[in-house]
Design a protein around this motif. Structure first.
Motif, PDB file in Angstrom:
ATOM      1  N   THR A 190      37.780  37.105  41.852  1.00  0.00           N
ATOM      2  CA  THR A 190      36.656  37.182  40.902  1.00  0.00           C
ATOM      3  C   THR A 190      35.470  37.854  41.576  1.00  0.00           C
ATOM      4  OG1 THR A 190      35.935  34.954  41.557  1.00  0.00           O
ATOM      5  CG2 THR A 190      37.352  35.136  39.594  1.00  0.00           C
ATOM      6  N   TYR A 193      30.615  45.292  35.396  1.00  0.00           N
ATOM      7  CA  TYR A 193      30.260  43.885  35.428  1.00  0.00           C
ATOM      8  C   TYR A 193      29.211  43.636  34.352  1.00  0.00           C
ATOM      9  CZ  TYR A 193      32.282  44.206  40.128  1.00  0.00           C
ATOM     10  OH  TYR A 193      33.103  44.438  41.197  1.00  0.00           O
ATOM     11  N   ASP A 219      30.483  38.285  33.809  1.00  0.00           N
ATOM     12  CA  ASP A 219      31.103  38.442  35.128  1.00  0.00           C
ATOM     13  C   ASP A 219      30.269  37.821  36.243  1.00  0.00           C
ATOM     14  OD1 ASP A 219      33.356  40.070  34.232  1.00  0.00           O
ATOM     15  OD2 ASP A 219      31.839  41.579  33.801  1.00  0.00           O
TER      16      ASP A 219
END
Length: 354
Positions: free
Chosen positions: A197, A305, A310
């Motif tokens: 991530t 992003y 995110d």
């Protein structure tokens, strides 16, 4: 950017206006401090009368609440008349209280913050100090420990000090007509953690535009001598120092903690307990006297992003600029600007670790 204006009437907030025609809006959120805003829009008599000392402003697309503080009218025969409306986020109301009596705490830092809030603004013994619509959110269960004594300090400054020391964020949400105070932590999305991530901002990935980097040690200290109660040679003095505070690289500061007492309402602290309290105070002062590395950058709109999806305010991310300056940093501030040039979001990164 669509903004909603609320008025406080008979103990509740009511939506009284919608602003969707501002020339420009600046909307700043911070991880462990109050944010701020500025709205620039064509002037009218109705708008001049709309903003009072109890006006709040919200958006549908995010939870930050702003509170009005200042309005400026500029008249111009050529370009038209405009209003500049500004203020800070609702977290700034905590600044309106001080810690009015000696408060002692030994235990979890989260519980300490909740105690300060409870006694000085949520449910104080003096009902005039209470803000009726403000409540504490759910306990997060954070385990970090603290020794703390405070008297006469500003409530917001005290909470900020604790949050910076333990990497907590705080926010006040507007839910069903109530203001809810919450503590929270960011998520580690840097390259140091193994889960897939990662969030990396870099010119190499073409998601980072103009940047600004600064490194400053002019106000850096790594050793604090803390003077507590007593006079002359009998004064209690303790030292708080980093392991690296040796020789030429030792930078000493003085902390006057005379108001910190070993005699509390509940009991008398032992010399060991009092010393720990002074060392804690020294460490908090050193937290505010660190070398600073700050990096801010304009995010390029390539949708790699998405803020709010995110990554969030308070998250740890990896950043690299074209000069190879890189590290793990916390997203401490988000600035959104919408004007005639479009929409732009700029994060500010700090608390670097190489």
């Amino acid at each position: 950017m669509i903004l909603y204006v609320w008025h406080y009437l008979q103990g509740s907030y009511f939506k009284v206006a919608v602003i969707d025609y501002a020339t420009s809006v600046i909307w700043v959120k911070r991880f462990n401090d109050a944010g701020e805003f500025e709205i620039y829009l064509p002037a009218s008599t109705e708008l001049l009368e709309l903003f009072t000392d109890q006006t709040i402003i919200t958006r549908d697309d995010e939870e930050t609440v702003m509170i009005f503080e200042k309005i400026k009218l500029t008249t111009d025969d050529e370009n038209g008349d405009y209003l500049t409306i500004s203020g800070r986020s609702i977290e700034s109301i905590i600044e309106r209280r001080i810690i009015s009596k000696q408060t002692n705490f030994n235990g979890k830092a989260e519980s300490c913050i909740r105690k300060f809030m409870e006694e000085n603004i949520i449910s104080p013994s003096d009902g005039n100090r209470k803000i009726d619509l403000l409540e504490l959110g759910e306990v997060q269960g954070y385990e970090e420990k603290i020794d703390k004594q405070a008297t006469g300090k500003n409530l917001l400054d005290t909470i900020k000090e604790i949050c910076v020391s333990y990497e907590y964020g705080f926010k006040i949400r507007f839910v069903n007509g109530k203001f809810i105070f919450d503590l929270y932590k960011g998520t580690d999305r840097s390259l140091h953690q193994s889960e897939n991530t990662h969030v990396v901002f870099s010119s190499q990935f073409e998601n980072l535009g103009n940047t600004e980097y600064s490194y400053d040690i002019t106000s850096f200290y790594n050793s604090a001598y803390v003077g507590g109660e007593g006079e002359g040679k009998d004064r209690v003095i303790e030292n708080a120092s980093a392991a690296s505070a040796v020789g030429m690289y030792r930078r000493e500061m003085w902390v006057d903690a005379r108001s910190t007492s070993s005699n509390t309402e509940e009991s008398t602290l032992t010399p060991k307990q009092y010393a720990a309290l002074l060392v804690q105070q020294g460490n908090e002062e050193l937290q505010n006297a660190k070398e600073t590395k700050e990096f801010s950058g304009e995010l390029l709109d390539i949708n790699q992003y998405v803020y709010g999806k995110d990554y969030q305010l308070g998250d740890k991310v990896s950043i690299v600029n074209e000069y190879g300056i890189s590290g793990t940093a916390t997203v401490t501030e988000i600035t959104e600007v919408e004007d005639e040039n479009g929409y732009k979001i700029t994060p500010t990164f700090s608390a670097w670790s190489e």
